[in-house]
Design a protein around this motif. Structure first.
Motif, PDB file in Angstrom:
ATOM      1  N   VAL A  82       0.845  -1.209   0.000  1.00 26.78           N
ATOM      2  CA  VAL A  82       0.000   0.000   0.000  1.00 26.78           C
ATOM      3  C   VAL A  82       0.873   1.250   0.000  1.00 26.78           C
ATOM      4  O   VAL A  82       0.648   2.190  -0.762  1.00 26.78           O
ATOM      5  CB  VAL A  82      -0.936   0.000   1.227  1.00 26.78           C
ATOM      6  N   ALA A  83       1.898   1.239   0.853  1.00 27.46           N
ATOM      7  CA  ALA A  83       2.745   2.428   0.948  1.00 27.46           C
ATOM      8  C   ALA A  83       3.469   2.683  -0.370  1.00 27.46           C
ATOM      9  O   ALA A  83       3.548   3.811  -0.841  1.00 27.46           O
ATOM     10  CB  ALA A  83       3.738   2.267   2.090  1.00 27.46           C
ATOM     11  N   ARG A  84       3.982   1.627  -0.956  1.00 33.86           N
ATOM     12  CA  ARG A  84       4.691   1.770  -2.236  1.00 33.86           C
ATOM     13  C   ARG A  84       3.791   2.341  -3.305  1.00 33.86           C
ATOM     14  O   ARG A  84       4.117   3.276  -4.018  1.00 33.86           O
ATOM     15  CB  ARG A  84       5.141   0.384  -2.707  1.00 33.86           C
ATOM     16  N   MET A  85       2.590   1.740  -3.376  1.00 34.40           N
ATOM     17  CA  MET A  85       1.638   2.143  -4.409  1.00 34.40           C
ATOM     18  C   MET A  85       1.230   3.600  -4.215  1.00 34.40           C
ATOM     19  O   MET A  85       1.241   4.394  -5.156  1.00 34.40           O
ATOM     20  CB  MET A  85       0.407   1.236  -4.302  1.00 34.40           C
ATOM     21  N   LEU A  86       0.922   3.958  -2.990  1.00 36.28           N
ATOM     22  CA  LEU A  86       0.481   5.316  -2.727  1.00 36.28           C
ATOM     23  C   LEU A  86       1.605   6.300  -3.007  1.00 36.28           C
ATOM     24  O   LEU A  86       1.382   7.374  -3.549  1.00 36.28           O
ATOM     25  CB  LEU A  86       0.007   5.431  -1.271  1.00 36.28           C
ATOM     26  N   ARG A  87       2.812   5.906  -2.670  1.00 36.03           N
ATOM     27  CA  ARG A  87       3.936   6.800  -2.909  1.00 36.03           C
ATOM     28  C   ARG A  87       4.084   7.106  -4.389  1.00 36.03           C
ATOM     29  O   ARG A  87       4.166   8.270  -4.791  1.00 36.03           O
ATOM     30  CB  ARG A  87       5.221   6.173  -2.364  1.00 36.03           C
ATOM     31  N   SER A  88       4.084   6.063  -5.225  1.00 30.82           N
ATOM     32  CA  SER A  88       4.300   6.335  -6.651  1.00 30.82           C
ATOM     33  C   SER A  88       3.120   7.070  -7.257  1.00 30.82           C
ATOM     34  O   SER A  88       3.289   7.974  -8.065  1.00 30.82           O
ATOM     35  CB  SER A  88       4.596   5.048  -7.409  1.00 30.82           C
ATOM     36  N   GLU A  89       1.902   6.723  -6.831  1.00 30.24           N
ATOM     37  CA  GLU A  89       0.738   7.417  -7.366  1.00 30.24           C
ATOM     38  C   GLU A  89       0.745   8.878  -6.956  1.00 30.24           C
ATOM     39  O   GLU A  89       0.450   9.770  -7.753  1.00 30.24           O
ATOM     40  CB  GLU A  89      -0.549   6.761  -6.838  1.00 30.24           C
ATOM     41  N   LEU A  90       1.096   9.132  -5.704  1.00 25.86           N
ATOM     42  CA  LEU A  90       1.059  10.506  -5.218  1.00 25.86           C
ATOM     43  C   LEU A  90       2.153  11.336  -5.877  1.00 25.86           C
ATOM     44  O   LEU A  90       1.951  12.490  -6.215  1.00 25.86           O
ATOM     45  CB  LEU A  90       1.215  10.508  -3.692  1.00 25.86           C
TER      46      LEU A  90
ATOM     47  N   SER B 297      -4.838   9.991  -6.175  1.00 21.12           N
ATOM     48  CA  SER B 297      -3.956   8.839  -6.048  1.00 21.12           C
ATOM     49  C   SER B 297      -4.531   7.749  -5.167  1.00 21.12           C
ATOM     50  O   SER B 297      -4.036   6.639  -5.170  1.00 21.12           O
ATOM     51  CB  SER B 297      -2.592   9.272  -5.523  1.00 21.12           C
ATOM     52  N   LEU B 298      -5.590   8.073  -4.411  1.00 21.42           N
ATOM     53  CA  LEU B 298      -6.146   7.032  -3.534  1.00 21.42           C
ATOM     54  C   LEU B 298      -6.921   5.978  -4.294  1.00 21.42           C
ATOM     55  O   LEU B 298      -7.137   4.884  -3.799  1.00 21.42           O
ATOM     56  CB  LEU B 298      -7.076   7.672  -2.494  1.00 21.42           C
TER      57      LEU B 298
ATOM     58  N   ARG C 108      -6.154  17.640  -0.813  1.00 24.92           N
ATOM     59  CA  ARG C 108      -7.380  17.780  -1.583  1.00 24.92           C
ATOM     60  C   ARG C 108      -7.189  17.361  -3.041  1.00 24.92           C
ATOM     61  O   ARG C 108      -8.038  16.744  -3.628  1.00 24.92           O
ATOM     62  CB  ARG C 108      -7.844  19.230  -1.515  1.00 24.92           C
ATOM     63  N   HIS C 109      -6.080  17.724  -3.614  1.00 23.65           N
ATOM     64  CA  HIS C 109      -5.901  17.411  -5.029  1.00 23.65           C
ATOM     65  C   HIS C 109      -5.061  16.163  -5.265  1.00 23.65           C
ATOM     66  O   HIS C 109      -5.423  15.296  -6.026  1.00 23.65           O
ATOM     67  CB  HIS C 109      -5.259  18.605  -5.745  1.00 23.65           C
ATOM     68  N   GLY C 110      -3.929  16.099  -4.575  1.00 27.31           N
ATOM     69  CA  GLY C 110      -3.056  14.959  -4.826  1.00 27.31           C
ATOM     70  C   GLY C 110      -3.653  13.646  -4.356  1.00 27.31           C
ATOM     71  O   GLY C 110      -3.762  12.687  -5.110  1.00 27.31           O
TER      72      GLY C 110
END
Lengths: 308, 684
Positions: free
Chosen positions: A190-198, A229-230, A223-225
């Motif tokens: 989850v952390a990896r995925m959220l990091r790259s998406e964000l 990415s979620l 609000r935007h990022g």
């Protein structure tokens, strides 16, 4: 949209049949005689054996056994009885709350800690925090579940005495350690995925527009990022929740928790077909429902997705 | 003694019998505090966080432990309870303090203080750059993006900053808003309404962004957040600066949308960005930019990504807004026509320096600096006067209007009643209908139209990438839909293609030599040695040095990459070349050179060419025949002269009227003519 939902719900049926059939077949094909296993050391007369076989339909061909079983499930909710006479439904009802709580704790952990780690790593990209988070995640994913379990048990359970070592006597607290162990790998993902998406979201044009509007960095990130990415992260979490239901076998054994995972394991060893099929059916049901909810959630979060 | 102990315990127990109380309260109080501190979020929030960590943390940790009955020291419990109670007290104090701070320091007062403190020379200029240098620290070296730029923008005037890629114009505008990336250093001074931007801290800069100076960017399709409603995004722009909140903000948002020309704004404000077209999205971005009545708008290539008619409308809008709100506009562009349309003054930048500046008349009509002259010459001209001739193109003397007329050369491509559709789950949506054209060998057919007109779709169909829904498509006499797979592959051998994006159409893992030779590999032509030779030949033909053979695409510039695409397209000596907007992504001077080379190659190789573009000036330079498309149907087709100089259909006239020319006087007349035309057609 309703057409889509109906079609997905109809998919239930073939999936359920296929899954239960496969599991039933696998258990059926296992070598060994359950009646013999039941009797153990004490000899059982042939008459008793014959009667038991008849009662549990063990002499019928495979498909007939399967058919009779499924019929019982659908018409009466009767998941059958074990060879010792306990209704399977009872066993499931006993073990379900434990597994559910465990899955909930693990889910909560990976959602919150994973999200925080991912956000920190993305916002402070290439800084010490970022590297620290990434390294810890790699460690969490690389260590085998068993090792993490024992490690945590030793440190926090025994030496520090903060959490109970095993069992569910102590109420909610006893779910925390097993929950963390169960969530370890998923937290990393989850952390990896959220990091790259964000990171990608923060480099996008609409974030640039928001910054140019004069918004505070923290507001821009949340609000935007995050909003954008979620979405993939949420879909992953949903799928993971369903997997966690069934994947808790190791954790439940190590921490000696009377949940469904351990139950399945013991039943396979004892060749109790009915329990295995019953529990697996439940897992399959859960998985299909959660996946449908995740897909609908995805459509709710991203207005560009519309099913027809 | 023990009785005292017991009563102590009960006293403690009575005061905090339920351990959840302090925990819940310590969460509720900051929540309330947050509401109170709405305006002064920053300071209040920092205090709140500090308090949460120091005081509330221990409470929250202790509470579940106590609930679950873990054995904890009695003294520790008492301590936790006292901490919790005092935390609540402190929290209330902080909330009150923050609220008082918020009401005392309202935004305008602070801004005035800052303005007083930083007021220096030139109080009249809206934006003033004084000897600004910006350099970036990259892994390899320090890049000087801007070297000593100085110019002013007066209130109410439009200054156009003209330059190509790498000239530093975007970085200059970023410096004006304090948006230079972290690895860049800005030296020199930038003044906005007399306040020194370069001396401000991030908080002050943030307050200026959107309220005093706002920016409109190039790509409207991605400039809006896709998961938030337009209403939310518009309200945000106002709430951030305290201009309006809630319902007021919504009402003002609807007003703004109406001002920028979005139809039915009261309902459409609740829609999402993907439900608007590119031009409409740019209007929404402009609405957000003017929401707080800024004194300065920076527009970074706002119309480059838009169709020519949409561009004309957006420029009209900007002009109108400038007059109504009296903002200054800094317009960054590379299109001289846009400059002639909008600008009062022009600043020309080249490699980080200002090479020339002056009024629009001066720069466009009598440029002094050689770079400015080169830029103006490189721009393709659209000739609309009778008898005007654009050089360099062999024009076929007989106007070929009906398809099927026997021509001297072989007919390379022919389409008869062509219809194309995209299939979506069994249902087909027709995107092109009733198209007829012929392209003889040695001629160029220009497909002109706006986004969604179907021109790229037709190119795809000729390439065989899209199945024909109806009608015939004959490539050198053979009907494409009726051919077998093998035959189709043989036909493909005869067609070369050049795409729009030079970066995306070359495989980044292939060296140049392999890229050019790839078509030969696919169709199994020649030995490896032959292919190498052919690649070298082609590189010469596109005027690139042989040493490029072993380099990779990322080492070359956009123009060079496009030449390689052209070389690749010619590697099998095709009789047909499809070019889908090959120069749209290139700078003006690069575009001029690539087009020149294209024309030479066409004369040399004599291929038939289907040239898709939205730029009428480019088509004027290249094509023999033109076909104008609108929404998948042919509006007008025929000889280039006839279409461009004597258009018959309304749509063609509108298209031609919208294309700007780099002569301010002429452009003004054209604008008037265009407005009259639109009024006559009932569209204004």
């Amino acid at each position: 949209m309703t057409g889509y939902i109906i079609r997905r719900l109809l998919q239930f049926v073939p999936v359920l049949i296929a899954a239960t059939l496969i599991v039933y077949a696998m258990v059926f094909l296992m070598p060994g005689d359950p009646i013999r296993a039941l009797s153990g050391d004490r000899p059982m007369s042939d008459a008793v054996q014959a009667q038991l076989r008849d009662q549990y339909n063990l002499d019928d061909p495979f498909l007939v056994q399967y058919g009779k079983y499924m019929w019982g499930v659908i018409t009466q909710g009767d998941f059958g009885t074990t060879f010792q006479g306990r209704p399977v439904l009872d066993i499931i009802q006993q073990g379900l709350p434990v597994t559910l709580t465990l899955a909930a704790v693990a889910f909560g952990f990976q959602a919150i800690i994973g999200a925080i780690a991912g956000i920190l790593a993305a916002v402070y990209k290439d800084s010490f925090i970022d590297r620290f988070v990434q390294v810890s995640l790699v460690i969490a994913v690389a260590l085998p579940t068993l090792a993490i379990a024992f490690l945590l048990q030793l440190t926090f359970g025994l030496n520090l005495g903060w959490f109970p070592i095993a069992g569910i006597r102590d109420g909610f607290v006893s779910y925390i350690l097993p929950g963390i162990v169960l969530a370890a790998v998923s937290t990393g993902i989850v952390a990896r995925m959220l990091r790259s998406e964000l990171i990608e979201a923060l480099q996008s044009d609409y974030v640039r527009t928001a910054t140019a509007k004069g918004m505070k960095r923290s507001r821009v990130v949340t609000r935007h990022g995050l909003r954008n990415s979620l979405i993939p992260v949420v879909t992953f979490l949903g799928a993971d929740l369903a997997t966690m239901m069934g994947g808790a076998i190791v954790v439940e054994s190590v921490f000696n928790m009377p949940g469904l995972g351990g139950q399945v394991f013991r039943s396979i060893q004892a060749q109790e077909n009915t329990i295995v099929v019953g529990i697996v059916t439940l897992f399959v049901l859960f998985y299909v429902v959660v996946n449908l909810l995740v897909d609908l959630l995805y459509a709710a979060l991203d207005p560009r997705i519309r099913y027809d | 003694m023990s009785e005292n102990r017991a009563s102590d315990d009960t006293a403690v127990k009575k005061s905090v019998s339920n351990p959840w109380v302090p925990a819940v309260l310590s969460l509720v109080v900051p929540g309330l505090g947050q509401l109170v501190v709405l305006r002064q979020r920053e300071f209040g929030l920092k205090l709140m966080i500090a308090w949460l960590v120091i005081a509330v943390g221990p409470t929250l940790v202790m509470t579940p432990l106590r609930l679950s009955g873990t054995q904890v020291d009695r003294a520790a419990v008492t301590l936790a309870d006292s901490v919790a109670l005092s935390a609540i007290g402190i929290g209330l104090l902080i909330a009150v303090y923050a609220a008082v701070m918020a009401y005392r320091s309202a935004a305008p007062a602070t801004q005035e203080e800052v303005a007083e403190a930083a007021r220096v020379e030139r109080p009249e200029a809206a934006l003033s750059f004084q000897d600004v240098h910006v350099s970036f620290n990259t892994e390899f070296s320090t890049v000087e993006a801007v070297k000593g730029v100085s110019f002013d923008v007066m209130p109410g005037e439009v200054v156009a900053v003209v330059g190509e890629s790498g000239s530093g114009k975007s970085v200059t505008s970023a410096a004006a808003m304090g948006l230079v990336p972290k690895n860049g250093t800005v030296s020199g001074r930038v003044y906005l309404n007399g306040q020194e931007i370069t001396a401000m801290d991030p908080t002050q800069l943030r307050r200026l962004r959107g309220s005093e100076v706002s920016m409109v960017f190039q790509e409207p399709m991605t400039a809006l957040n896709p998961v938030l409603r337009v209403s939310d995004q518009l309200k945000e722009a106002m709430e951030v600066h305290g201009v309006a909140f809630g319902k007021d903000a919504l009402a003002k948002g609807v007003e703004l949308l109406e001002l920028v020309g979005i139809p039915d704004p009261a309902n459409r404000i609740f829609e999402y960005p993907h439900q608007f077209s590119g031009g409409q999205r740019q209007r929404i971005v402009i609405a957000m930019a003017i929401a707080c009545n800024p004194s300065m708008i920076i527009a970074d290539e706002p119309t480059t990504a838009l169709d020519v008619t949409v561009q004309a409308e957006i420029l009209d809008l900007l002009r109108r807004l400038k007059d109504e709100i009296n903002t200054a506009i800094m317009l960054i562009t590379h299109n001289m026509g846009v400059v002639a349309d909008m600008a009062d003054r022009v600043v020309v930048m080249f490699q980080g320096e200002v090479v020339e500046s002056g009024t629009a008349e001066q720069i466009l009509m009598s440029p002094q600096h050689p770079y400015t002259r080169r830029l103006l010459e490189a721009m393709p001209k659209l000739h609309q006067k009778q008898g005007a001739e654009s050089p360099r193109v062999k024009v076929s003397e007989e106007p070929v209007e009906q398809p099927g007329t026997p021509a001297a050369a072989e007919i390379a491509i022919e389409a008869k009643d062509l219809a194309l559709a995209y299939k979506n789950r069994g249902k087909g949506i027709r995107v092109v209908e009733g198209v007829n054209f012929t392209v003889p060998r040695g001629e160029i057919l220009g497909l002109v139209g706006e986004s969604g007109s179907g021109k790229s779709t037709i190119a795809k169909a000729v390439l065989g990438l899209l199945d024909v829904d109806h009608g015939e498509l004959l490539i050198r006499g053979r009907n494409l839909p009726t051919l077998s797979r093998k035959d189709r592959k043989a036909v493909r051998k005869d067609i070369g293609v050049v795409f729009q994006d030079p970066a995306a159409s070359l495989d980044p893992r292939f060296p140049i030599g392999d890229i050019i030779a790839e078509p030969m590999v696919v169709h199994n032509v020649g030995s490896p040695k032959d292919r190498k030779e052919r690649a070298a030949e082609l590189l010469e033909a596109v005027k690139l040095p042989r040493s490029v053979t072993n380099r990779y695409p990322h080492e070359l510039s956009g123009g060079q990459r496009q030449r390689i695409s052209i070389a690749r397209a010619l590697s099998l000596s095709p009789s047909i070349l499809i070019a889908d907007e090959p120069t749209s992504a290139l700078d003006v001077s690069v575009q001029a050179r690539v087009l020149e080379m294209f024309i030479e190659l066409q004369e040399q190789f004599e291929f038939a060419c289907l040239f898709v573009t939205h730029d009428l000036a480019v088509v004027d330079q290249l094509a023999n025949q033109i076909m104008v498309l609108e929404k998948g149907r042919v509006v007008e087709q025929g000889n280039k002269h006839q279409i461009l100089r004597e258009p018959r259909m309304d749509y063609t006239k509108r298209l031609l009227a919208a294309a700007p020319v780099p002569d301010p006087q002429e452009q003004r007349e054209r604008r008037e003519a265009r407005h009259q035309l639109l009024a006559a057609q009932g569209l204004l």
